[in-house]
Design an enzyme around this catalytic site. Structure first.
Site, PDB file in Angstrom:
ATOM      1  N   VAL A  83       0.837  -1.213   0.000  1.00  0.00           N
ATOM      2  CA  VAL A  83       0.000   0.000   0.000  1.00  0.00           C
ATOM      3  C   VAL A  83       0.867   1.256   0.000  1.00  0.00           C
ATOM      4  CG1 VAL A  83      -1.759   1.285   1.291  1.00  0.00           C
ATOM      5  CG2 VAL A  83      -1.853  -1.212   1.211  1.00  0.00           C
ATOM      6  N   GLU A 135      -3.156 -10.339   3.835  1.00  0.00           N
ATOM      7  CA  GLU A 135      -2.395  -9.738   4.931  1.00  0.00           C
ATOM      8  C   GLU A 135      -1.046 -10.440   5.047  1.00  0.00           C
ATOM      9  OE1 GLU A 135      -3.579  -6.981   6.775  1.00  0.00           O
ATOM     10  OE2 GLU A 135      -4.877  -7.125   5.047  1.00  0.00           O
ATOM     11  N   LYS A 144     -12.981  -5.176  10.220  1.00  0.00           N
ATOM     12  CA  LYS A 144     -13.726  -4.215   9.385  1.00  0.00           C
ATOM     13  C   LYS A 144     -15.186  -4.128   9.844  1.00  0.00           C
ATOM     14  CE  LYS A 144     -10.678  -5.023   5.468  1.00  0.00           C
ATOM     15  NZ  LYS A 144     -10.388  -5.958   4.365  1.00  0.00           N
TER      16      LYS A 144
HETATM   17  P1  NAP Z   1       3.304  -4.776   3.614  1.00  0.00           P
HETATM   18  O1  NAP Z   1       3.373  -4.922   2.139  1.00  0.00           O
HETATM   19  O2  NAP Z   1       3.729  -5.908   4.461  1.00  0.00           O
HETATM   20  O3  NAP Z   1       4.166  -3.473   4.007  1.00  0.00           O
HETATM   21  C1  NAP Z   1       4.518  -3.138   5.326  1.00  0.00           C
HETATM   22  C2  NAP Z   1       5.576  -2.036   5.280  1.00  0.00           C
HETATM   23  O4  NAP Z   1       5.871  -1.626   6.601  1.00  0.00           O
HETATM   24  C3  NAP Z   1       6.897  -2.448   4.634  1.00  0.00           C
HETATM   25  O5  NAP Z   1       7.408  -1.391   3.873  1.00  0.00           O
HETATM   26  C4  NAP Z   1       7.818  -2.716   5.853  1.00  0.00           C
HETATM   27  O6  NAP Z   1       9.191  -2.455   5.569  1.00  0.00           O
HETATM   28  C5  NAP Z   1       7.283  -1.683   6.833  1.00  0.00           C
HETATM   29  N1  NAP Z   1       7.496  -2.046   8.240  1.00  0.00           N
HETATM   30  C6  NAP Z   1       6.960  -3.090   8.896  1.00  0.00           C
HETATM   31  N2  NAP Z   1       7.352  -3.078  10.186  1.00  0.00           N
HETATM   32  C7  NAP Z   1       8.123  -1.977  10.338  1.00  0.00           C
HETATM   33  C8  NAP Z   1       8.833  -1.408  11.433  1.00  0.00           C
HETATM   34  N3  NAP Z   1       8.790  -1.954  12.648  1.00  0.00           N
HETATM   35  N4  NAP Z   1       9.538  -0.260  11.227  1.00  0.00           N
HETATM   36  C9  NAP Z   1       9.579   0.312  10.001  1.00  0.00           C
HETATM   37  N5  NAP Z   1       8.901  -0.174   8.919  1.00  0.00           N
HETATM   38  C10 NAP Z   1       8.212  -1.309   9.101  1.00  0.00           C
HETATM   39  O7  NAP Z   1       1.827  -4.410   4.086  1.00  0.00           O
HETATM   40  P2  NAP Z   1       0.638  -3.754   3.213  1.00  0.00           P
HETATM   41  O8  NAP Z   1      -0.090  -4.818   2.463  1.00  0.00           O
HETATM   42  O9  NAP Z   1       1.143  -2.566   2.465  1.00  0.00           O
HETATM   43  O10 NAP Z   1      -0.352  -3.308   4.380  1.00  0.00           O
HETATM   44  C11 NAP Z   1      -0.074  -2.180   5.175  1.00  0.00           C
HETATM   45  C12 NAP Z   1      -1.310  -1.851   6.005  1.00  0.00           C
HETATM   46  O11 NAP Z   1      -2.396  -1.574   5.139  1.00  0.00           O
HETATM   47  C13 NAP Z   1      -1.781  -2.990   6.921  1.00  0.00           C
HETATM   48  O12 NAP Z   1      -2.328  -2.439   8.095  1.00  0.00           O
HETATM   49  C14 NAP Z   1      -2.891  -3.653   6.105  1.00  0.00           C
HETATM   50  O13 NAP Z   1      -3.835  -4.314   6.908  1.00  0.00           O
HETATM   51  C15 NAP Z   1      -3.485  -2.428   5.455  1.00  0.00           C
HETATM   52  N6  NAP Z   1      -4.217  -2.699   4.211  1.00  0.00           N
HETATM   53  C16 NAP Z   1      -3.667  -3.472   3.241  1.00  0.00           C
HETATM   54  C17 NAP Z   1      -4.381  -3.692   2.070  1.00  0.00           C
HETATM   55  C18 NAP Z   1      -3.838  -4.541   0.953  1.00  0.00           C
HETATM   56  O14 NAP Z   1      -4.594  -4.830   0.022  1.00  0.00           O
HETATM   57  N7  NAP Z   1      -2.562  -4.931   0.984  1.00  0.00           N
HETATM   58  C19 NAP Z   1      -5.651  -3.120   1.911  1.00  0.00           C
HETATM   59  C20 NAP Z   1      -6.191  -2.327   2.941  1.00  0.00           C
HETATM   60  C21 NAP Z   1      -5.458  -2.120   4.085  1.00  0.00           C
HETATM   61  P3  NAP Z   1       9.975  -3.321   4.444  1.00  0.00           P
HETATM   62  O15 NAP Z   1       9.429  -2.862   3.121  1.00  0.00           O
HETATM   63  O16 NAP Z   1      11.413  -2.947   4.619  1.00  0.00           O
HETATM   64  O17 NAP Z   1       9.665  -4.764   4.746  1.00  0.00           O
HETATM   65  N1  HSE Z   2      -6.236  -8.546   3.208  1.00  0.00           N
HETATM   66  C1  HSE Z   2      -7.281  -7.618   2.972  1.00  0.00           C
HETATM   67  C2  HSE Z   2      -8.304  -8.248   2.049  1.00  0.00           C
HETATM   68  C3  HSE Z   2      -6.743  -6.363   2.352  1.00  0.00           C
HETATM   69  O1  HSE Z   2      -8.034  -9.305   1.448  1.00  0.00           O
HETATM   70  O2  HSE Z   2      -9.410  -7.697   1.931  1.00  0.00           O
HETATM   71  C4  HSE Z   2      -7.757  -5.257   2.247  1.00  0.00           C
HETATM   72  O3  HSE Z   2      -8.125  -4.781   3.511  1.00  0.00           O
END
Ligand code: NAP
Ligand code: HSE
Length: 442
Positions: free
Chosen positions: A28, A202, A217
């Site tokens: 994201v 996730e 949610k």
């Molecule tokens: P992700 O791809 O795992 O990215 C997490 C990021 O946070 C990475 O850049 C990681 O660094 C960094 N990070 C993790 N722990 C850290 C720490 N202690 N200190 C500094 N940086 C740290 O996760 P994502 O899918 O983008 O999701 C992020 C959030 O958005 C979550 O809360 C998720 O539930 C929410 N979300 C996701 C989606 C989806 O479709 N993916 C949709 C809605 C909401 P590195 O890059 O170096 O590993």
């Molecule tokens: N893991 C979540 C999903 C990302 O599949 O809907 C969006 O919140």
């Protein structure tokens, strides 16, 4: 701090540079940064605000991400405490250390934008209190429904509505898995791996598959829709691991589709019910046509009736658009010395125990094919006051499969029935139980 920005745009007195600090740059965060950089000029034309990505905290700052390496740090606290950062975007996920970082940012007067539904569903109450005390925004449009505008419509456009029910498909990963199991009959594990590859899942995909992401949610939706506080732990939660291809096929034969649903509704005049579980939906229901990672949420209110919000519920691009929208909003409020609308939490509605909730049920039993077995089984349902609507029995040599759909009955009566059925000698297995959404629901 936000500094004056010189431009020829009319209304120059509002023009500011607002510096944004990111905590996280994964699926994201990377997309949100890309949009803020690539669309900076367009955002400036629309809003008069110059948004600059000024710092990004990640776990591995040495990794090449196609951006200026000087932006990156492993020190998330330093980004929050940097006096040059005006708005903090939290897209790291999880509760630790995010709760502390978000609280610190708010306490120091910095608006926070987050996509973290776990944080909002479990710590939203206390963080909103901190935001209120500090008089800054805590915005979380991306936390539910990915790119679908949902939080703002519920809290602003429908502020005067008496919302009675919210029902939706709010997890993209499980909807993607169930859709492909329905349409292709593929294997659960392979389809989940595809969902992970596409960035829907996730970090720990059991959050999706076991229903916890959808429950978080649902807690947020119920809290906002009913102006109360529902914690994620209050949500009855079941995932999709027990859903079998056999039941998806049987559902289709009977005119239904299987979806993971979040249901938030008034159980009576006062108490609310908030639950997440797989359910059979009539194939004619508008939610039945919501395929793959798409999400949709039905909102039923006294004045406006039914409304459905539909769109991409997961993945970097759609979620990042919601994050960027919140960043623009927070920046706009900041330069105007204002704050977004207060999140109403004045109502107190207890959350009803699942055992008192009524549903129709689909039950599939593996039984011995002997005289009187069907009558015995029907007697067990009848003994618990449950009326059967449909029965299908198919013999297979010495065994048979019995599929029943009941009329609505309380969860407690169904659980007592299942316990008794499991103890009957001719019942080899209670192979599947699914709740069924009635024709008149939504
Ligand atoms: P992700 O791809 O795992 O990215 C997490 C990021 O946070 C990475 O850049 C990681 O660094 C960094 N990070 C993790 N722990 C850290 C720490 N202690 N200190 C500094 N940086 C740290 O996760 P994502 O899918 O983008 O999701 C992020 C959030 O958005 C979550 O809360 C998720 O539930 C929410 N979300 C996701 C989606 C989806 O479709 N993916 C949709 C809605 C909401 P590195 O890059 O170096 O590993
Ligand atoms: N893991 C979540 C999903 C990302 O599949 O809907 C969006 O919140």
């Amino acid at each position: 701090m936000a500094v004056p920005f010189s431009s020829s745009w009319p209304g120059d007195e509002l023009e500011q540079q607002v510096r944004v600090g990111f905590l996280g740059c994964g699926t994201v965060g990377a997309e949100a940064v890309r949009i803020l950089v690539e669309r900076a000029e367009a955002i400036h034309r629309y809003t008069g605000i110059d948004l600059a990505v000024a710092a990004i905290a990640v776990r591995d700052p040495a990794r090449d991400r196609g951006l200026d390496p000087a932006l990156f740090t492993a020190d998330a606290k330093a980004v929050v405490e940097d006096p040059d950062i005006d708005v903090v975007v939290e897209v790291m996920g999880g509760l630790e250390p995010t709760e502390e970082l978000v609280a610190a940012a708010l306490e120091s007067g910095k608006p926070v934008v987050t996509a973290n539904k776990e944080l909002i569903a479990k710590r939203g109450g206390s963080l909103l209190d901190v935001a209120e005390r500090a008089n800054v925004d805590l915005l979380f449009e991306a936390a539910v429904g990915g790119g679908i505008p949902l939080i703002r419509p519920i809290t602003e456009s429908l502020a005067g509505e008496d919302i009675r029910r919210v029902i939706g498909i709010v997890n993209g990963t499980t909807n993607y898995i169930l859709t492909r199991m329905t349409e292709e009959g593929g294997s659960f594990d392979e389809i989940l791996a595809d969902a992970q590859h596409l960035g829907y899942a996730e970090a720990d995909p059991s959050a999706d598959v076991d229903g916890h992401d959808a429950a978080q949610k649902a807690a947020i939706l119920a809290s906002l829709a009913f102006g109360t506080h529902v914690h994620a732990d209050d949500v009855h939660t079941e995932g999709i691991r027990a859903v079998r291809g056999r039941d998806i096929g049987m559902a289709s034969r009977l005119g239904y589709v299987v979806k993971l649903l979040a249901v938030c509704e008034f159980a009576d005049a006062d108490a609310v019910s908030v639950r997440v579980h797989p359910a059979m939906l009539p194939a004619t229901h508008p939610l039945a046509g919501v395929r793959l990672s798409m999400n949709a949420v039905f909102v039923e209110g006294v004045s406006a009736g039914e409304q459905m919000f539909y769109g991409a519920g997961a993945g970097g691009g759609p979620t990042a658009i919601a994050v960027v929208g919140d960043v623009v909003d927070a920046a706009r409020n900041l330069v105007q010395g204002a704050r977004g609308p207060h999140v109403a939490r004045a109502e107190v509605h207890p959350v009803t125990d699942m055992m008192s909730i009524s549903n129709e049920f689909y039950v599939r039993l593996e039984v011995m094919d002997e005289p009187g077995v069907l009558a015995t089984i029907a007697g067990v349902f009848g003994g618990h006051g449950i009326s059967i609507k449909t029965v299908i029995q198919e013999g297979r040599e010495a065994d048979a499969e019995i599929v029943l759909i009941t009329h609505p009955c309380e969860e407690a009566a169904m659980q007592a029935t299942l316990r008794e059925l499991r103890g009957l000698e001719p019942v080899e297995e209670v192979a599947a139980v699914l709740r069924v959404l009635g024709e008149d629901e939504g």
